[in-house]
Design a protein around this motif. Sequence first.
Motif, PDB file in Angstrom:
ATOM      1  N   ILE A  11      -7.849  39.350 -10.092  1.00 42.70           N
ATOM      2  CA  ILE A  11      -7.035  40.146  -9.164  1.00 42.70           C
ATOM      3  C   ILE A  11      -5.569  40.065  -9.590  1.00 42.70           C
ATOM      4  O   ILE A  11      -4.871  41.079  -9.689  1.00 42.70           O
ATOM      5  CB  ILE A  11      -7.229  39.671  -7.706  1.00 42.70           C
ATOM      6  CG1 ILE A  11      -8.694  39.871  -7.278  1.00 42.70           C
ATOM      7  CG2 ILE A  11      -6.275  40.406  -6.757  1.00 42.70           C
ATOM      8  CD1 ILE A  11      -9.016  39.407  -5.862  1.00 42.70           C
ATOM      9  N   LYS A  12      -5.106  38.856  -9.911  1.00 45.97           N
ATOM     10  CA  LYS A  12      -3.703  38.682 -10.318  1.00 45.97           C
ATOM     11  C   LYS A  12      -3.401  39.507 -11.565  1.00 45.97           C
ATOM     12  O   LYS A  12      -2.371  40.179 -11.655  1.00 45.97           O
ATOM     13  CB  LYS A  12      -3.424  37.204 -10.600  1.00 45.97           C
ATOM     14  CG  LYS A  12      -3.459  36.331  -9.373  1.00 45.97           C
ATOM     15  CD  LYS A  12      -3.073  34.922  -9.754  1.00 45.97           C
ATOM     16  CE  LYS A  12      -3.097  34.008  -8.549  1.00 45.97           C
ATOM     17  NZ  LYS A  12      -2.596  32.685  -8.840  1.00 45.97           N
ATOM     18  N   ILE A  31      -7.622  51.023 -11.738  1.00 43.17           N
ATOM     19  CA  ILE A  31      -7.382  49.596 -11.468  1.00 43.17           C
ATOM     20  C   ILE A  31      -7.247  49.332  -9.959  1.00 43.17           C
ATOM     21  O   ILE A  31      -7.704  48.311  -9.460  1.00 43.17           O
ATOM     22  CB  ILE A  31      -6.141  49.077 -12.245  1.00 43.17           C
ATOM     23  CG1 ILE A  31      -6.348  49.281 -13.746  1.00 43.17           C
ATOM     24  CG2 ILE A  31      -5.905  47.596 -11.964  1.00 43.17           C
ATOM     25  CD1 ILE A  31      -5.103  49.018 -14.585  1.00 43.17           C
ATOM     26  N   ILE A  32      -6.630  50.270  -9.235  1.00 37.71           N
ATOM     27  CA  ILE A  32      -6.528  50.118  -7.764  1.00 37.71           C
ATOM     28  C   ILE A  32      -7.939  49.975  -7.176  1.00 37.71           C
ATOM     29  O   ILE A  32      -8.206  49.135  -6.317  1.00 37.71           O
ATOM     30  CB  ILE A  32      -5.798  51.334  -7.134  1.00 37.71           C
ATOM     31  CG1 ILE A  32      -4.306  51.263  -7.412  1.00 37.71           C
ATOM     32  CG2 ILE A  32      -6.103  51.463  -5.646  1.00 37.71           C
ATOM     33  CD1 ILE A  32      -3.472  50.532  -6.383  1.00 37.71           C
ATOM     34  N   GLU A  33      -8.854  50.798  -7.681  1.00 37.50           N
ATOM     35  CA  GLU A  33     -10.248  50.753  -7.209  1.00 37.50           C
ATOM     36  C   GLU A  33     -10.884  49.408  -7.527  1.00 37.50           C
ATOM     37  O   GLU A  33     -11.576  48.809  -6.694  1.00 37.50           O
ATOM     38  CB  GLU A  33     -11.027  51.852  -7.938  1.00 37.50           C
ATOM     39  CG  GLU A  33     -11.548  52.910  -7.021  1.00 37.50           C
ATOM     40  CD  GLU A  33     -12.303  53.963  -7.797  1.00 37.50           C
ATOM     41  OE1 GLU A  33     -11.741  55.058  -7.914  1.00 37.50           O
ATOM     42  OE2 GLU A  33     -13.427  53.696  -8.284  1.00 37.50           O
ATOM     43  N   GLU A  34     -10.626  48.919  -8.755  1.00 35.63           N
ATOM     44  CA  GLU A  34     -11.205  47.629  -9.170  1.00 35.63           C
ATOM     45  C   GLU A  34     -10.653  46.485  -8.308  1.00 35.63           C
ATOM     46  O   GLU A  34     -11.391  45.596  -7.893  1.00 35.63           O
ATOM     47  CB  GLU A  34     -10.880  47.342 -10.642  1.00 35.63           C
ATOM     48  CG  GLU A  34     -11.613  48.266 -11.604  1.00 35.63           C
ATOM     49  CD  GLU A  34     -11.098  48.138 -13.025  1.00 35.63           C
ATOM     50  OE1 GLU A  34     -11.663  48.817 -13.906  1.00 35.63           O
ATOM     51  OE2 GLU A  34     -10.116  47.394 -13.279  1.00 35.63           O
ATOM     52  N   ILE A  35      -9.352  46.527  -8.039  1.00 33.34           N
ATOM     53  CA  ILE A  35      -8.750  45.470  -7.202  1.00 33.34           C
ATOM     54  C   ILE A  35      -9.339  45.533  -5.798  1.00 33.34           C
ATOM     55  O   ILE A  35      -9.657  44.503  -5.186  1.00 33.34           O
ATOM     56  CB  ILE A  35      -7.212  45.598  -7.162  1.00 33.34           C
ATOM     57  CG1 ILE A  35      -6.616  45.392  -8.553  1.00 33.34           C
ATOM     58  CG2 ILE A  35      -6.597  44.607  -6.170  1.00 33.34           C
ATOM     59  CD1 ILE A  35      -5.130  45.759  -8.663  1.00 33.34           C
ATOM     60  N   ALA A  36      -9.495  46.758  -5.281  1.00 29.95           N
ATOM     61  CA  ALA A  36     -10.065  46.910  -3.928  1.00 29.95           C
ATOM     62  C   ALA A  36     -11.466  46.312  -3.886  1.00 29.95           C
ATOM     63  O   ALA A  36     -11.857  45.660  -2.904  1.00 29.95           O
ATOM     64  CB  ALA A  36     -10.086  48.374  -3.522  1.00 29.95           C
ATOM     65  N   ILE A 159      -2.895  45.445  -1.188  1.00 30.95           N
ATOM     66  CA  ILE A 159      -2.822  44.863  -2.538  1.00 30.95           C
ATOM     67  C   ILE A 159      -1.501  44.118  -2.724  1.00 30.95           C
ATOM     68  O   ILE A 159      -1.469  43.006  -3.237  1.00 30.95           O
ATOM     69  CB  ILE A 159      -3.041  45.966  -3.600  1.00 30.95           C
ATOM     70  CG1 ILE A 159      -4.474  46.498  -3.460  1.00 30.95           C
ATOM     71  CG2 ILE A 159      -2.774  45.439  -5.002  1.00 30.95           C
ATOM     72  CD1 ILE A 159      -4.840  47.642  -4.382  1.00 30.95           C
ATOM     73  N   ILE A 160      -0.394  44.730  -2.286  1.00 27.53           N
ATOM     74  CA  ILE A 160       0.912  44.065  -2.370  1.00 27.53           C
ATOM     75  C   ILE A 160       1.561  44.122  -0.990  1.00 27.53           C
ATOM     76  O   ILE A 160       1.554  45.172  -0.340  1.00 27.53           O
ATOM     77  CB  ILE A 160       1.823  44.735  -3.424  1.00 27.53           C
ATOM     78  CG1 ILE A 160       1.206  44.579  -4.823  1.00 27.53           C
ATOM     79  CG2 ILE A 160       3.228  44.125  -3.398  1.00 27.53           C
ATOM     80  CD1 ILE A 160       2.033  45.157  -5.957  1.00 27.53           C
ATOM     81  N   ALA A 161       2.115  42.983  -0.554  1.00 29.30           N
ATOM     82  CA  ALA A 161       2.759  42.938   0.769  1.00 29.30           C
ATOM     83  C   ALA A 161       4.155  42.358   0.654  1.00 29.30           C
ATOM     84  O   ALA A 161       4.434  41.532  -0.227  1.00 29.30           O
ATOM     85  CB  ALA A 161       1.927  42.088   1.728  1.00 29.30           C
ATOM     86  N   CYS A 182      -1.127  40.167  -3.336  1.00 31.18           N
ATOM     87  CA  CYS A 182       0.036  39.405  -3.789  1.00 31.18           C
ATOM     88  C   CYS A 182       1.181  39.591  -2.793  1.00 31.18           C
ATOM     89  O   CYS A 182       1.454  40.710  -2.355  1.00 31.18           O
ATOM     90  CB  CYS A 182       0.469  39.902  -5.170  1.00 31.18           C
ATOM     91  SG  CYS A 182       1.794  38.901  -5.841  1.00 31.18           S
ATOM     92  N   LEU A 183       1.810  38.482  -2.449  1.00 32.59           N
ATOM     93  CA  LEU A 183       2.973  38.542  -1.546  1.00 32.59           C
ATOM     94  C   LEU A 183       4.226  38.639  -2.408  1.00 32.59           C
ATOM     95  O   LEU A 183       4.522  37.727  -3.183  1.00 32.59           O
ATOM     96  CB  LEU A 183       3.017  37.284  -0.673  1.00 32.59           C
ATOM     97  CG  LEU A 183       4.151  37.253   0.345  1.00 32.59           C
ATOM     98  CD1 LEU A 183       3.933  38.301   1.438  1.00 32.59           C
ATOM     99  CD2 LEU A 183       4.259  35.870   0.975  1.00 32.59           C
TER     100      LEU A 183
END
Length: 208
Positions: A11-12, A31-36, A159-161, A182-183
């Motif tokens: 994920i990182k 990649i967004i799909e893979e991370i999800a 995904i990012i906050a 990831c924060l």
Amino acid sequence: MSVSYMTHPLIKHKITLIRKETTGTNEFRKIIEEIAMLMGYEALADLPTTDVEVKTPIETTIQPVIDGKKLAVVPILRAGLGMVNGILALVPSAKVGHIGLYRDPETHQPHEYYCKLPDSIDERQIVVVDPMLATGGSAVDAVTMIKQHGGRKIKFMSIIAAPEGVSALMKAHPDIQLYVGCLDRQLNENAYICPGLGDAGDRIFGTI
Ligand code: URA
């Protein structure tokens, strides 16, 4: 509310790839799909199971299957759409709702311009997806609206906050579970996440 930060190296690594400004639309979307999908695997680790009888070619046995009504994935329009297929890859039978919000520029009140949720929403595990949790404004409003429609069991995946978004969502909805890839450090003056990845919707849909 519980907040879980993703620790898996895959994920990182994939989040680093989507941050790069040279990553094009096609790769970004993939990649967004893979991370999800990877985040979904972690977020759904507590799905309840029930035992059923199955007959293998060898013998009859009692084994677990996912219990209850089918999952509801609810993307916040528009960037959340990019995460839907990742969850559906894990749970193909999930239902998909949609929620679209805008804030009145004068009153700052949220207005729902689109909301279509699966039936029996009160009985379903709901996974709200939005790749960027920035100020938390739309996230808070989306969860409020889902609750007004009867939703109770709510997980939220970003995904990012930014710390501001996490605090706002935690404060407004202490009963939900938040999963963050990831924060990041902070918001800038335009409410973009720093270092972030820019506008996720534009990068998913190639509208830059
Ligand atoms: N939405 C985005 O797409 N990016 C940000 O940095 C903040 C909100």
